[in-house]
Write an enzyme that holds these catalytic residues in place. Structure first.
Site, PDB file in Angstrom:
ATOM      1  N   ARG A 198       1.031  -1.314   0.067  1.00  0.00           N
ATOM      2  CA  ARG A 198       0.024  -0.147  -0.004  1.00  0.00           C
ATOM      3  C   ARG A 198       0.891   1.100  -0.107  1.00  0.00           C
ATOM      4  O   ARG A 198       1.730   1.382   0.854  1.00  0.00           O
ATOM      5  CB  ARG A 198      -0.937  -0.081   1.384  1.00  0.00           C
ATOM      6  CG  ARG A 198      -1.479   1.530   1.457  1.00  0.00           C
ATOM      7  CD  ARG A 198      -2.804   1.229   2.360  1.00  0.00           C
ATOM      8  NE  ARG A 198      -2.291   0.805   3.583  1.00  0.00           N
ATOM      9  CZ  ARG A 198      -3.279   0.741   4.607  1.00  0.00           C
ATOM     10  NH1 ARG A 198      -4.548   0.819   4.434  1.00  0.00           N
ATOM     11  NH2 ARG A 198      -2.965   0.329   5.994  1.00  0.00           N
TER      12      ARG A 198
ATOM     13  N   ARG B 285       2.657   3.861   5.281  1.00  0.00           N
ATOM     14  CA  ARG B 285       2.360   4.223   6.534  1.00  0.00           C
ATOM     15  C   ARG B 285       3.477   3.259   7.348  1.00  0.00           C
ATOM     16  O   ARG B 285       3.791   2.227   7.135  1.00  0.00           O
ATOM     17  CB  ARG B 285       0.913   3.537   6.984  1.00  0.00           C
ATOM     18  CG  ARG B 285      -0.063   4.650   6.882  1.00  0.00           C
ATOM     19  CD  ARG B 285      -1.517   3.914   6.888  1.00  0.00           C
ATOM     20  NE  ARG B 285      -1.557   3.262   7.970  1.00  0.00           N
ATOM     21  CZ  ARG B 285      -2.911   2.806   8.360  1.00  0.00           C
ATOM     22  NH1 ARG B 285      -3.981   2.874   7.291  1.00  0.00           N
ATOM     23  NH2 ARG B 285      -3.155   1.785   9.250  1.00  0.00           N
TER      24      ARG B 285
END
Ligand code: AP5
Ligand code: ZN
Length: 214
Positions: free
Chosen positions: A127, A160
């Protein structure tokens, strides 16, 4: 409509939220996004939340209930909302129901993003996000037009801090122990719709639409 999206890390809550938001004109409240913004801005809330988030543990109920209580006062949230990542404990669910009861409303539907743990590592480690808009990409399943940059603004994408295989293990543990009971809590109220979240994004969107029209 007043909706809750529940599912493990990487199950697609953040991917489906903007589509639901646009179709039903709802406000989208994602406690994870709000907490990450607070951490980045080093606010008192962010300073308190950072350690738990880095370890993949849940932040305290009081902190997140406070954030949601404040955010739901926005006029744009009065007609309906999508809660993404909240409530994540039964205590949070009870507090939410109390807040809504005071306004004479309640949750219409809980979308349960059901998926096998084994699929999630590939989704999480691939991601990439555009922090200011929340747009989400995946190197394999939803690649940006140019590698590493946002399609709309051309700004750089980031990963992240908690999107590693090791931290994912703790996040999954927290999900199974603390959040799965929340699905049970709402199932007793008869408002849960189970979605096959392992399907491709467009097919999941169709399932969401089916669940919301029934
Ligand atoms: P939070 O930000 O809520 O993270 P999470 O629950 O772990 O969920 P994710 O954002 O990782 O997953 P998602 O379902 O949104 O997946 P996405 O759609 O992006 O919380 C982070 C932390 O904040 C917590 O660990 C905790 O510390 C704290 N926190 C937050 N709320 C809290 C609360 N209420 N109480 C206490 N603490 C709290 O998809 C993932 C990837 O897969 C993307 O790359 C996407 O492109 C891809 N993808 C999506 N759908 C598909 C599909 N159908 N097929 C293939 N790929 C797909
Ligand atoms: Zn998310």
């Amino acid at each position: 409509k007043r909706l809750i999206l529940i599912g493990p890390p990487g199950s697609g809550k953040g991917t489906q939220s903007p589509l639901i938001k646009d179709e039903y004109c709802l406000c989208h409240l994602a406690t994870g996004d709000m907490l990450r913004a607070a951490v980045a801005a080093k606010t008192p809330l962010g300073i308190k939340a950072k350690e738990a988030m880095d370890q993949g543990a849940l932040v305290s109920d009081d902190l997140v209930v406070g954030i949601i209580d404040e955010a739901m006062k926005k006029p744009s949230c009065q007609k309906g909302f999508i809660l993404d990542g909240f409530p994540r404990t039964v205590v949070q669910a009870e507090k939410l129901d109390e807040m809504l009861a005071k306004q004479g409303t309640k949750i219409d539907k809980v979308l349960d993003f059901a998926i096998d743990d084994a699929i999630l590592e590939e989704r999480i480690t691939g991601r990439w996000i555009h922090p200011s808009s929340g747009r989400t990409y995946h190197t394999k399943f939803a690649p940006p037009k140019a590698p590493g940059v946002d399609d709309v603004t051309g700004e750089p994408l980031i990963q992240r801090k908690d999107d590693t295989a090791a931290v994912l293990k703790s996040r999954l543990e927290a999900f199974h122990k603390q959040t799965e009971p929340v699905i049970e809590y709402y199932a007793k109220k008869g408002v849960v719709a189970r979605l096959p979240a392992e399907k491709p994004p467009k097919e999941v969107t169709v399932e969401v639409q089916k669940a919301l029209s029934s």
